[in-house]
Motif scaffolding. Structure first.
Motif, short mmCIF file in Angstrom:
data_model
loop_
_atom_site.label_atom_id
_atom_site.label_comp_id
_atom_site.label_asym_id
_atom_site.label_seq_id
_atom_site.Cartn_x
_atom_site.Cartn_y
_atom_site.Cartn_z
N GLU A 9 0.83 -1.21 0.00
CA GLU A 9 0.00 0.00 0.00
C GLU A 9 0.87 1.26 0.00
OE1 GLU A 9 -3.83 -1.84 2.49
OE2 GLU A 9 -2.26 -0.70 3.53
N THR B 268 2.42 1.72 -3.46
CA THR B 268 1.42 2.18 -4.43
C THR B 268 1.21 3.69 -4.32
OG1 THR B 268 0.25 0.05 -4.47
CG2 THR B 268 -1.00 2.01 -5.12
N CYS B 269 1.09 4.19 -3.09
CA CYS B 269 0.88 5.64 -2.90
C CYS B 269 2.14 6.42 -3.26
CB CYS B 269 0.47 5.92 -1.46
SG CYS B 269 -1.23 5.40 -1.08
N ARG C 104 4.33 5.63 -5.51
CA ARG C 104 4.42 5.69 -6.98
C ARG C 104 3.47 6.75 -7.54
NH1 ARG C 104 8.03 2.26 -8.47
NH2 ARG C 104 8.19 0.14 -7.65
N LYS C 105 2.33 6.96 -6.88
CA LYS C 105 1.42 8.01 -7.32
C LYS C 105 2.07 9.39 -7.18
CE LYS C 105 -2.88 5.51 -6.36
NZ LYS C 105 -4.12 5.47 -5.53
#
Length: 302
Positions: free
Chosen positions: A199, A202-203, A205-206
């Motif tokens: 998680e 993922t954030c 990479r955003k």
């Protein structure tokens, strides 16, 4: 050269008590007064690690003089803008069963004085590194980080940003070299509570998709994660040790990363490990990390 900016420096009055009772007289059994502020902490740790930097920002009054005096004792060069009125804030950090903080508000900063800081920043040259860290006092505009990064854009200056939520999100369009949110700040940016590495990645990479080049996420006792601009990711567990003082640990991680990156000629894995080691060394000590303390922990990592 590395430059750090602290918009709202402080003198931190740190006390320890056996117990804290609201509404009563409380007597301390330990006290210390230290110059504080995220950029100042980065500069002090860089000096402890053997790297020179110049501390920038705003200072005022008798507290400002003491902050400069402490920086001189550490051997840190500073070019603060001196304010004519008020005094640099005093923060009280009381440690008993829990940690309680009372933070001052700081002095007023006029538009003219802001211009003096911009004049200092205009001297930065290609290859220099600028660390923008910490909160903004209420007398500065909310977009001060953006104004600085827009002014320095396309000049070959590596910019590191360590700030919360919108302060950080709003500057990603200027492609900062490194950002360092902690896992809670990262989750807050997306309205999430992050509980797994997947998680967090993922954030992170955003944030890269929004413009950040390298993202370093600190996770306190759970270690840290680094995502690099070339697509690599690194995960490091925190070294073993007793938490003594969490103040300045994140700033020490930034300083350790920059020291490791500079000394290794751009090796991200070594910079990452040096950052984790230095941040942990500060967390395990009453004071900010020394070179010997950081290297001792680095050996346990590498």
């Amino acid at each position: 050269m590395i430059y750090t900016v602290t918009f709202n420096p402080s003198l931190d009055y740190i006390v320890r008590l056996n117990a804290f009772h609201a509404g009563e007289i409380n007597r301390v059994n330990y006290e210390q007064v230290l110059a504080g502020g995220k950029g100042i902490n980065v500069s002090i740790v860089l000096k402890n690690l053997g790297l020179e930097s110049t501390a920038l920002g705003f200072l005022a009054g008798f507290t400002g003089e003491e902050i400069k005096n402490q920086l001189r004792q550490f051997g840190v060069k500073n070019e603060f803008v001196q304010l004519e009125h008020g005094f640099s804030r005093i923060n009280v950090k009381a440690k008993a069963e829990n940690e309680t903080e009372i933070n001052g508000q700081g002095p007023d900063i006029s538009e003219q004085k802001r211009g003096e800081l911009f004049d200092r920043l205009d001297r930065l040259q290609q290859g220099d590194t600028l660390v923008l860290a910490g909160s903004i006092p209420k007398t500065l505009p909310d977009d001060i980080y953006e104004k600085i990064m827009a002014r320095l854009d396309n000049r070959g200056i590596r910019i590191v940003v360590d700030a919360e939520k919108n302060l950080l999100l709003n500057v990603l369009k200027y492609h900062p070299f490194l950002i360092k949110p902690n896992n809670h700040e990262l989750g807050d940016m997306f309205g999430l509570t992050l509980t797994t590495d997947a998680e967090i990645i993922t954030c992170a990479r955003k944030l890269q998709e929004k413009g950040a080049r390298n993202v370093l996420i600190s996770m306190a006792g759970d270690g840290a994660i680094l995502l690099t601009a070339d697509g690599h990711s690194f995960r490091c567990a925190a070294p073993k040790g007793k938490l003594v003082n969490s103040v300045g640990a994140g700033d020490s991680m930034v300083a350790g990363f920059l020291a490791g990156y500079t000394e290794s000629g751009g090796d991200f894995e070594h910079a990452f490990h040096m950052g984790v080691a230095t941040g942990s060394a500060s967390a395990f000590s009453e004071n900010l990390a020394t070179r010997a303390e950081a290297e001792a922990l680095l050996r346990t990592i590498e």
